[in-house]
Design an enzyme around this catalytic site. Structure first.
Site, PDB file in Angstrom:
ATOM      1  N   CYS A 161      75.949  23.004  66.078  1.00  0.00           N
ATOM      2  CA  CYS A 161      76.243  24.311  65.815  1.00  0.00           C
ATOM      3  C   CYS A 161      77.053  25.291  66.837  1.00  0.00           C
ATOM      4  O   CYS A 161      76.451  25.069  67.870  1.00  0.00           O
ATOM      5  CB  CYS A 161      75.270  25.045  65.318  1.00  0.00           C
ATOM      6  SG  CYS A 161      75.438  26.794  64.554  1.00  0.00           S
TER       7      CYS A 161
ATOM      8  N   HIS B  99      77.149  28.067  67.669  1.00  0.00           N
ATOM      9  CA  HIS B  99      76.561  29.168  68.296  1.00  0.00           C
ATOM     10  C   HIS B  99      75.495  28.587  69.333  1.00  0.00           C
ATOM     11  O   HIS B  99      75.043  29.442  70.136  1.00  0.00           O
ATOM     12  CB  HIS B  99      75.720  29.957  67.283  1.00  0.00           C
ATOM     13  CG  HIS B  99      76.556  30.860  66.412  1.00  0.00           C
ATOM     14  ND1 HIS B  99      77.329  30.137  65.491  1.00  0.00           N
ATOM     15  CD2 HIS B  99      76.778  32.118  66.333  1.00  0.00           C
ATOM     16  CE1 HIS B  99      78.222  31.242  64.806  1.00  0.00           C
ATOM     17  NE2 HIS B  99      77.727  32.422  65.355  1.00  0.00           N
TER      18      HIS B  99
ATOM     19  N   GLU C  89      73.513  36.173  67.292  1.00  0.00           N
ATOM     20  CA  GLU C  89      74.770  37.154  66.809  1.00  0.00           C
ATOM     21  C   GLU C  89      74.185  38.433  66.922  1.00  0.00           C
ATOM     22  O   GLU C  89      75.327  39.470  66.951  1.00  0.00           O
ATOM     23  CB  GLU C  89      75.147  36.756  65.371  1.00  0.00           C
ATOM     24  CG  GLU C  89      75.958  35.597  64.993  1.00  0.00           C
ATOM     25  CD  GLU C  89      77.495  35.761  64.974  1.00  0.00           C
ATOM     26  OE1 GLU C  89      78.015  36.997  64.920  1.00  0.00           O
ATOM     27  OE2 GLU C  89      78.289  34.838  65.268  1.00  0.00           O
TER      28      GLU C  89
ATOM     29  N   ASP D  67      86.210  29.195  63.413  1.00  0.00           N
ATOM     30  CA  ASP D  67      84.821  29.309  63.508  1.00  0.00           C
ATOM     31  C   ASP D  67      84.267  30.145  62.188  1.00  0.00           C
ATOM     32  O   ASP D  67      85.027  31.012  61.875  1.00  0.00           O
ATOM     33  CB  ASP D  67      84.173  29.515  64.493  1.00  0.00           C
ATOM     34  CG  ASP D  67      82.480  29.376  64.614  1.00  0.00           C
ATOM     35  OD1 ASP D  67      82.030  28.489  63.965  1.00  0.00           O
ATOM     36  OD2 ASP D  67      81.776  30.230  65.221  1.00  0.00           O
ATOM     37  N   SER D  68      83.122  30.035  61.587  1.00  0.00           N
ATOM     38  CA  SER D  68      82.468  30.973  60.842  1.00  0.00           C
ATOM     39  C   SER D  68      82.051  32.271  61.354  1.00  0.00           C
ATOM     40  O   SER D  68      82.129  33.324  60.549  1.00  0.00           O
ATOM     41  CB  SER D  68      81.455  30.372  60.258  1.00  0.00           C
ATOM     42  OG  SER D  68      80.409  30.076  61.298  1.00  0.00           O
TER      43      SER D  68
ATOM     44  N   CYS E 119      83.748  24.996  63.633  1.00  0.00           N
ATOM     45  CA  CYS E 119      82.423  25.202  62.873  1.00  0.00           C
ATOM     46  C   CYS E 119      81.658  23.862  62.164  1.00  0.00           C
ATOM     47  O   CYS E 119      82.378  23.129  61.736  1.00  0.00           O
ATOM     48  CB  CYS E 119      82.530  26.135  61.630  1.00  0.00           C
ATOM     49  SG  CYS E 119      81.004  26.616  60.894  1.00  0.00           S
TER      50      CYS E 119
END
Ligand code: DGL
Length: 266
Positions: free
Chosen positions: A184, A186, A154, A7-8, A70
């Site tokens: 996404c 997140h 985040e 993932d990023s 991601c």
């Protein structure tokens, strides 16, 4: 060989957690490119180059198969990596994205009107619309960029999430949507919050990707058999702070040891 999860940043830990619950024995390596987060506001070439270096790093850790958790990287870099980079450099290894399996699941569930949220890159790329239309052009899809959600997640911006979400999701009041697809990694973190506030279904990838991987491994027995099964799980990031380590542990559900992978970005 091991299963890589890329993932990023740290959002993919939620996919890693779901994969580990489904397939606890398979040896896994997680890599979050925290140094380059966010991918969602970057160019195609920047996302490709950063993703490629992360694939190299995971392959050098012994990964035979990588889940590109991601969405932004899946929308941008995946096809080029699969078609150009793997055949030349790693012909026996595989990278799987998350967009197509998610679209397949949305279609299998019979949704007719779908809302999708994602990063700037994912939504601007039109990848969800394109993949959905390829399989079923009759499904109506409305896409919305929601770039403030990743920084809030985040940075523990819980107190602001409802306000931002309500603003972003205002468009869902116009017409009945069957489901909201969280495009996404997140946003998995927001699944319960959204389900409690809205009356459409929430399509989250931690509920989808583990079953899709099991189906893939059942079909590709050579890859399945090449994966080690000692229940190991290593976590790497490209930039490490105390905050990242604590946040990743909170997302994973128990304390995990996070290691800096070293200078892969030159
Ligand atoms: N992990 C990315 C995704 O799934 C979002 C975060 C970012 O912008 O890097 O789209």
């Amino acid at each position: 060989m091991k299963l890589g999860v890329f993932d990023s940043g740290l959002g993919g830990v939620l996919i890693a957690r779901a994969l580990h619950e489904k397939l606890p024995d398979i040896d896994k390596v997680y890599l979050g490119d925290t140094l380059n987060l966010p991918y969602g506001s970057r160019s195609n070439e920047a996302i490709y180059q950063a993703s490629k270096r992360c694939m190299d790093a995971l392959f050098s850790k012994g990964c035979g198969l990588i889940i590109m958790a991601c969405n932004t990287a899946s929308a941008s870099a995946l096809r080029r990596l699969q078609q150009e980079y793997l055949p030349e450099h790693y012909p026996d290894r595989r990278i799987l994205g998350v967009v197509v399996p998610t679209v397949e699941e949305a279609i299998a569930r019979g949704y007719k009107r779908l809302a999708v949220i994602g990063t700037d890159y994912t939504i601007n790329s039109g990848v969800y619309r394109d993949e959905l239309n390829k399989i079923n052009p009759d499904i109506e899809i409305v896409e919305k960029r929601t770039p403030l959600l990743v920084p809030l997640i985040e940075n523990a911006g819980e107190a602001y999430l409802d306000q931002v979400l309500d603003d972003y999701l205002d468009f869902t009041k116009e017409g009945a949507f069957d489901a909201l697809l969280l495009g996404c990694t997140h946003y998995i973190h927001l699944k319960d919050r959204i389900a409690a506030r809205y009356d459409f279904d929430v399509l989250a990838q931690d509920d989808i990707i583990p079953d899709k991987l099991v189906a893939y491994l059942n079909k590709h027995t050579d890859i399945d058999q090449s994966l080690g099964r000692n229940g190991a799980f290593e976590f790497f990031v490209t930039d490490l702070t105390d905050g990242y380590a604590a946040h990743a542990s909170a997302l994973f559900g128990h304390n995990i040891e996070m290691t800096l992978i070293g200078d892969i970005h030159g």
